[in-house]
Design an enzyme around this catalytic site. Structure first.
Site, mmCIF file in Angstrom:
data_model
loop_
_atom_site.group_PDB
_atom_site.id
_atom_site.type_symbol
_atom_site.label_atom_id
_atom_site.label_comp_id
_atom_site.label_asym_id
_atom_site.label_seq_id
_atom_site.Cartn_x
_atom_site.Cartn_y
_atom_site.Cartn_z
ATOM 1 N N CYS A 136 3.306 -18.015 -43.544
ATOM 2 C CA CYS A 136 4.729 -17.740 -43.763
ATOM 3 C C CYS A 136 4.893 -16.597 -44.752
ATOM 4 O O CYS A 136 4.704 -16.781 -45.958
ATOM 5 C CB CYS A 136 5.417 -19.005 -44.286
ATOM 6 S SG CYS A 136 7.143 -18.737 -44.699
ATOM 7 N N CYS A 139 7.765 -17.026 -47.274
ATOM 8 C CA CYS A 139 7.458 -17.994 -48.340
ATOM 9 C C CYS A 139 6.500 -17.381 -49.371
ATOM 10 O O CYS A 139 6.664 -17.580 -50.570
ATOM 11 C CB CYS A 139 6.775 -19.244 -47.789
ATOM 12 S SG CYS A 139 7.482 -19.919 -46.306
ATOM 13 N N ASP A 140 5.473 -16.677 -48.903
ATOM 14 C CA ASP A 140 4.361 -16.305 -49.775
ATOM 15 C C ASP A 140 4.200 -14.803 -50.020
ATOM 16 O O ASP A 140 3.383 -14.406 -50.860
ATOM 17 C CB ASP A 140 3.032 -16.840 -49.187
ATOM 18 C CG ASP A 140 3.058 -18.353 -49.054
ATOM 19 O OD1 ASP A 140 3.685 -18.999 -49.910
ATOM 20 O OD2 ASP A 140 2.465 -18.880 -48.099
#
Ligand code: NAP
Length: 307
Positions: A136, A139-140
């Site tokens: 992701c 997300c990261d």
């Protein structure tokens, strides 16, 4: 929500675009219903940066789009139970939904459980997940500011996430096993024009290397057989999806995707499936929404026929 032995009209499993649309239609049809979700509503699209192909809301983020879906469903009285569904079975006069926090019963069930990222299965992938390997970018990606990363895959997810990463990182090596991308043409063009994206055509990932964190990927050219190391600190794997379909034993294709008819009916009467978990040609928010509306309409008809 305590339902005891009460038999609801409908249980929807999953709160992504398909599940929430089904909920909006079912609640407006005055079905007595509950939506069961594992963690938080929104589904995979809530992890997307910008959703630029959902009509009417150009430029909206995945999170904002799904917040609107949820808000609309709640305005019609949506109740959500946060728990993990283990199995859905046909009990003749009703459907039984077994969860880790008890059993729920309903006349009909709509499975909107979506899909999860497929893993590559190369050495280092499991070892470095959370320490450089991610599924992701939204997300990261933040952890890889001004660093070099590799993105694996050539589909819509890989190309869109690679484009998102270019806003943060120094360079993206896009590793694809063929010499043509599968993603939407508009995203292909954006990726090919982006100076921060370096294409590694006809290439597969052999290994992810590092010590405590990722330091490099080993990439093999499938035409020449030659391998090389690319120094990266992050590896983002987007090589397709696996359906979350183990919870029901209905007919599925060889990939485990649930087979439905045009009414979203599975091979088990009264159990419907929508969105990414089912066999379909195009997996998009727009098509999940259509599935959700159709399934709610079918569920309503099924409940009415029971009398
Ligand atoms: P996908 O379309 O199935 O693409 C997977 C990609 O990974 C393909 O390029 C495939 O290569 C590659 N791949 C598969 N197995 C591999 C392996 N073992 N090693 C190396 N490469 C491998 O999956 P997705 O991109 O996750 O998309 C899933 C669905 O969501 C699709 O229907 C997609 O259209 C949709 N989606 C749409 C959008 C959008 O904005 N329109 C965004 C995200 C997702 P090949 O091309 O050679 O098969």
């Amino acid at each position: 929500m305590e339902t005891n032995n009460r038999v609801l009209d409908l249980i929807i499993i999953g709160g992504g675009p398909g599940g929430l649309t089904a909920a909006i239609y079912a609640l407006r049809a005055k079905l007595d219903m509950l939506l069961i979700e594992k963690t938080g509503v929104g589904g995979q699209i809530a992890l997307s940066d910008i959703v630029d192909n959902y009509p009417g809301l150009p430029g909206i983020t995945g999170v904002d789009l799904m917040a609107k879906f949820e808000e609309q469903a709640k305005s019609f009285g949506l109740e959500i139970e946060y728990t993990d569904v283990e199995k859905v079975t046909d009990e003749g006069d009703h459907r039984l939904v077994k969860t880790t926090s008890g059993d729920f019963r309903a006349k009909t069930v709509i499975i909107a459980s979506g899909a999860k990222p497929r893993k590559l299965g190369v050495p280092g992938e499991n070892e470095f997940t959370g320490r450089g390997v991610s599924y992701c970018a939204t997300c990261d990606g933040f952890f890889f500011r001004e660093k070099n990363v590799a993105v694996i895959g050539g589909g819509d997810t890989a190309v869109k996430e690679a484009l998102f990463l270019t806003k943060l990182v120094s360079k993206v090596s896009l590793v694809h096993r063929r010499d043509a991308l599968r993603a939407e043409k508009i995203h292909q063009d954006q990726a090919l024009d982006n100076p921060k994206i370096e294409m590694e055509w006809n290439s597969v990932l052999e290994e992810i290397k590092g010590d405590k964190k990722v330091s490099a990927v080993v990439v093999k050219d499938v035409k020449t057989g030659e391998t090389k190391d690319i120094a990266v600190e992050g590896v983002f794997v987007f090589v397709g999806i696996l359906p979350n379909s183990d919870l029901v034993d209905c007919d599925k294709d060889s990939g485990g995707f649930i087979i439905t008819d045009e009414q979203m009916q599975t091979s088990i009467k009264g159990i419907f499936a929508v969105g990414d978990v089912r066999v379909k040609a195009l997996r998009q928010v727009a098509t999940a929404v259509g599935d959700g509306a159709t399934a709610a309409f079918s569920a309503q008809g099924f409940v009415e026929d029971l009398g």
